[in-house]
Motif scaffolding. Structure first.
Motif, PDB file in Angstrom:
ATOM      1  N   LEU A  74      51.989  41.786  36.066  1.00  0.00           N
ATOM      2  CA  LEU A  74      51.505  43.157  36.231  1.00  0.00           C
ATOM      3  C   LEU A  74      50.335  43.526  35.329  1.00  0.00           C
ATOM      4  CD1 LEU A  74      54.921  45.013  36.681  1.00  0.00           C
ATOM      5  CD2 LEU A  74      53.318  44.225  38.437  1.00  0.00           C
ATOM      6  N   TYR A  75      50.026  42.700  34.345  1.00  0.00           N
ATOM      7  CA  TYR A  75      48.909  43.010  33.449  1.00  0.00           C
ATOM      8  C   TYR A  75      47.713  42.090  33.688  1.00  0.00           C
ATOM      9  CZ  TYR A  75      52.023  46.218  31.095  1.00  0.00           C
ATOM     10  OH  TYR A  75      52.871  47.268  30.834  1.00  0.00           O
ATOM     11  N   ALA A  76      47.656  41.480  34.871  1.00  0.00           N
ATOM     12  CA  ALA A  76      46.564  40.564  35.192  1.00  0.00           C
ATOM     13  C   ALA A  76      45.208  41.266  35.199  1.00  0.00           C
ATOM     14  CB  ALA A  76      46.815  39.896  36.543  1.00  0.00           C
ATOM     15  N   GLY A  77      45.199  42.569  35.426  1.00  0.00           N
ATOM     16  CA  GLY A  77      43.944  43.312  35.444  1.00  0.00           C
ATOM     17  C   GLY A  77      43.609  44.008  34.145  1.00  0.00           C
ATOM     18  N   HIS A  78      44.401  43.770  33.109  1.00  0.00           N
ATOM     19  CA  HIS A  78      44.153  44.423  31.820  1.00  0.00           C
ATOM     20  C   HIS A  78      42.855  43.910  31.208  1.00  0.00           C
ATOM     21  CE1 HIS A  78      44.882  45.878  27.718  1.00  0.00           C
ATOM     22  NE2 HIS A  78      45.829  46.640  28.230  1.00  0.00           N
ATOM     23  N   GLU A  79      42.185  44.770  30.443  1.00  0.00           N
ATOM     24  CA  GLU A  79      40.911  44.368  29.842  1.00  0.00           C
ATOM     25  C   GLU A  79      41.072  43.305  28.767  1.00  0.00           C
ATOM     26  OE1 GLU A  79      39.110  47.700  27.971  1.00  0.00           O
ATOM     27  OE2 GLU A  79      40.824  48.144  26.685  1.00  0.00           O
ATOM     28  N   ASP A  80      42.253  43.187  28.197  1.00  0.00           N
ATOM     29  CA  ASP A  80      42.516  42.170  27.175  1.00  0.00           C
ATOM     30  C   ASP A  80      43.241  40.980  27.790  1.00  0.00           C
ATOM     31  OD1 ASP A  80      41.434  43.806  25.178  1.00  0.00           O
ATOM     32  OD2 ASP A  80      43.378  44.786  24.841  1.00  0.00           O
ATOM     33  N   ARG A  81      42.998  39.812  27.233  1.00  0.00           N
ATOM     34  CA  ARG A  81      43.667  38.622  27.735  1.00  0.00           C
ATOM     35  C   ARG A  81      45.126  38.590  27.293  1.00  0.00           C
ATOM     36  NH1 ARG A  81      40.972  33.280  26.615  1.00  0.00           N
ATOM     37  NH2 ARG A  81      42.174  32.649  28.449  1.00  0.00           N
ATOM     38  N   TYR A  82      45.414  39.132  26.110  1.00  0.00           N
ATOM     39  CA  TYR A  82      46.783  39.160  25.611  1.00  0.00           C
ATOM     40  C   TYR A  82      47.051  40.542  25.013  1.00  0.00           C
ATOM     41  CZ  TYR A  82      46.227  34.185  26.268  1.00  0.00           C
ATOM     42  OH  TYR A  82      45.971  32.963  26.819  1.00  0.00           O
ATOM     43  N   PRO A  83      47.236  41.539  25.861  1.00  0.00           N
ATOM     44  CA  PRO A  83      47.376  42.905  25.359  1.00  0.00           C
ATOM     45  C   PRO A  83      48.696  43.135  24.631  1.00  0.00           C
ATOM     46  CG  PRO A  83      47.749  42.829  27.737  1.00  0.00           C
ATOM     47  CD  PRO A  83      47.263  41.472  27.338  1.00  0.00           C
ATOM     48  N   ARG A  84      48.630  44.042  23.663  1.00  0.00           N
ATOM     49  CA  ARG A  84      49.840  44.518  23.011  1.00  0.00           C
ATOM     50  C   ARG A  84      50.371  45.693  23.820  1.00  0.00           C
ATOM     51  NH1 ARG A  84      48.724  44.433  16.463  1.00  0.00           N
ATOM     52  NH2 ARG A  84      47.910  42.292  16.362  1.00  0.00           N
ATOM     53  N   VAL A  85      51.614  45.602  24.235  1.00  0.00           N
ATOM     54  CA  VAL A  85      52.204  46.625  25.097  1.00  0.00           C
ATOM     55  C   VAL A  85      53.564  47.017  24.518  1.00  0.00           C
ATOM     56  CG1 VAL A  85      52.941  47.218  27.434  1.00  0.00           C
ATOM     57  CG2 VAL A  85      51.052  45.599  27.090  1.00  0.00           C
ATOM     58  N   PRO A  86      53.822  48.304  24.303  1.00  0.00           N
ATOM     59  CA  PRO A  86      55.123  48.718  23.777  1.00  0.00           C
ATOM     60  C   PRO A  86      56.262  48.279  24.694  1.00  0.00           C
ATOM     61  CG  PRO A  86      53.547  50.531  23.695  1.00  0.00           C
ATOM     62  CD  PRO A  86      52.906  49.447  24.497  1.00  0.00           C
ATOM     63  N   LEU A  87      57.383  47.928  24.094  1.00  0.00           N
ATOM     64  CA  LEU A  87      58.529  47.460  24.867  1.00  0.00           C
ATOM     65  C   LEU A  87      58.957  48.490  25.910  1.00  0.00           C
ATOM     66  CD1 LEU A  87      60.777  45.422  25.388  1.00  0.00           C
ATOM     67  CD2 LEU A  87      62.061  46.449  23.484  1.00  0.00           C
ATOM     68  N   GLU A  88      58.893  49.755  25.557  1.00  0.00           N
ATOM     69  CA  GLU A  88      59.304  50.799  26.500  1.00  0.00           C
ATOM     70  C   GLU A  88      58.444  50.768  27.762  1.00  0.00           C
ATOM     71  OE1 GLU A  88      58.567  51.238  23.345  1.00  0.00           O
ATOM     72  OE2 GLU A  88      60.598  51.515  22.521  1.00  0.00           O
ATOM     73  N   GLU A  89      57.141  50.489  27.598  1.00  0.00           N
ATOM     74  CA  GLU A  89      56.256  50.412  28.758  1.00  0.00           C
ATOM     75  C   GLU A  89      56.580  49.193  29.610  1.00  0.00           C
ATOM     76  OE1 GLU A  89      51.541  49.604  29.675  1.00  0.00           O
ATOM     77  OE2 GLU A  89      52.048  50.909  27.985  1.00  0.00           O
ATOM     78  N   LEU A  90      56.909  48.082  28.968  1.00  0.00           N
ATOM     79  CA  LEU A  90      57.257  46.878  29.726  1.00  0.00           C
ATOM     80  C   LEU A  90      58.514  47.109  30.556  1.00  0.00           C
ATOM     81  CD1 LEU A  90      56.633  44.081  27.061  1.00  0.00           C
ATOM     82  CD2 LEU A  90      55.111  44.861  28.886  1.00  0.00           C
ATOM     83  N   ARG A  91      59.493  47.769  29.964  1.00  0.00           N
ATOM     84  CA  ARG A  91      60.720  48.076  30.712  1.00  0.00           C
ATOM     85  C   ARG A  91      60.431  49.019  31.871  1.00  0.00           C
ATOM     86  NH1 ARG A  91      64.159  49.539  25.271  1.00  0.00           N
ATOM     87  NH2 ARG A  91      64.990  47.453  24.788  1.00  0.00           N
ATOM     88  N   ALA A  92      59.607  50.039  31.603  1.00  0.00           N
ATOM     89  CA  ALA A  92      59.311  51.038  32.637  1.00  0.00           C
ATOM     90  C   ALA A  92      58.513  50.445  33.797  1.00  0.00           C
ATOM     91  CB  ALA A  92      58.546  52.208  32.016  1.00  0.00           C
ATOM     92  N   ALA A  93      57.801  49.338  33.575  1.00  0.00           N
ATOM     93  CA  ALA A  93      57.035  48.704  34.647  1.00  0.00           C
ATOM     94  C   ALA A  93      57.943  48.174  35.743  1.00  0.00           C
ATOM     95  CB  ALA A  93      56.180  47.577  34.083  1.00  0.00           C
TER      96      ALA A  93
END
Length: 240
Positions: free
Chosen positions: A161-180
């Protein structure tokens, strides 16, 4: 020919395809088992003086795994450095051919031909799966854009789901990962060693697939068996 490898997957490829050429490798170079060469530190902190003392004709490296200042220091010491850039499976196959040729192999190894045939013939399942792919925690980091591992998964029918993120290895809060709410959470055992007791508990209610990092992130002989190994793990997670 004397070669030092700063990349575990390239170490395995060269050791199997050009026996006797390697004289040094990192502490993280675990394949093939029993490799008897000098150890020169980690991928991010190689011992430049020790490498120079081995008098290599070539050091093989990767633009992502190794630091530019270390590679510059090796060149300043008069050592030739070959730097690979690998963002997808076809690129891995091309770069492996380039590395092995530079290391003096006289013919293309059978495993490389087999890997190319395996990935060329691969047909992903009709139903695609969404995923998030943590590669670190404290802080949580995931696969982002333009990565080799992301391309491997895409070819197996998994869209992270983060294939389009501007960073190659983005830092993402755990809560956001769960909500995805992905179809599956992919947890490789490299570079962070996720285990059944360290990873799935962070994603209650979501299917988790524990994958072999060597098959997900390495480019070398493991490419020949990666589709079967990874496909089996992903399939098992989908059935839970």
């Amino acid at each position: 020919m004397r070669v030092v490898s700063l990349v575990p997957s390239l170490t395995e490829a060269v050791a199997l395809s050009a026996p006797g050429v390697l004289v040094g490798a990192t502490d993280w170079c675990t394949h093939p088992a029993g490799l008897g060469v000098a150890r020169i530190g980690g991928t991010k902190n190689p011992d430049i003086e020790r490498i120079a003392g081995l008098a290599p004709d070539l050091v093989i490296a990767n633009e992502e795994e190794n630091r530019a200042p270390d590679l510059a220091a090796l060149r300043t010491a008069g050592i030739e450095v070959l730097v690979t850039e690998i963002r997808d499976v076809p690129g891995a196959l091309r770069e492996l051919d380039r590395v092995l040729t530079a290391c003096g192999t006289r013919s293309r190894p059978r495993w490389l031909d087999e890997a190319e045939r395996t990935w060329s013939a691969l047909r992903p399942p009709d139903r695609r799966t969404t995923a998030v792919v943590p590669i670190w925690r404290r802080p949580w980091m995931v696969l982002g854009r333009d990565t080799f591992a992301g391309d491997v998964l895409a070819r197996l029918g998994v869209d992270h789901l983060y294939a389009g993120h501007e960073d190659r290895y983005p830092r993402v809060p755990l809560e956001e990962l769960r909500a995805a709410a992905p179809d599956v959470v992919v947890l490789p055992d490299e570079p962070y060693r996720f285990t059944p007791d360290d990873g799935p508990e962070a994603f209650p209610g979501l299917p988790c697939a524990l994958l072999s990092g060597r098959h997900l992130t390495w480019y070398g002989p493991s490419l020949t068996e990666a589709p079967d190994v990874l496909g089996a793990a992903l399939g098992a997670a989908a059935r839970r």
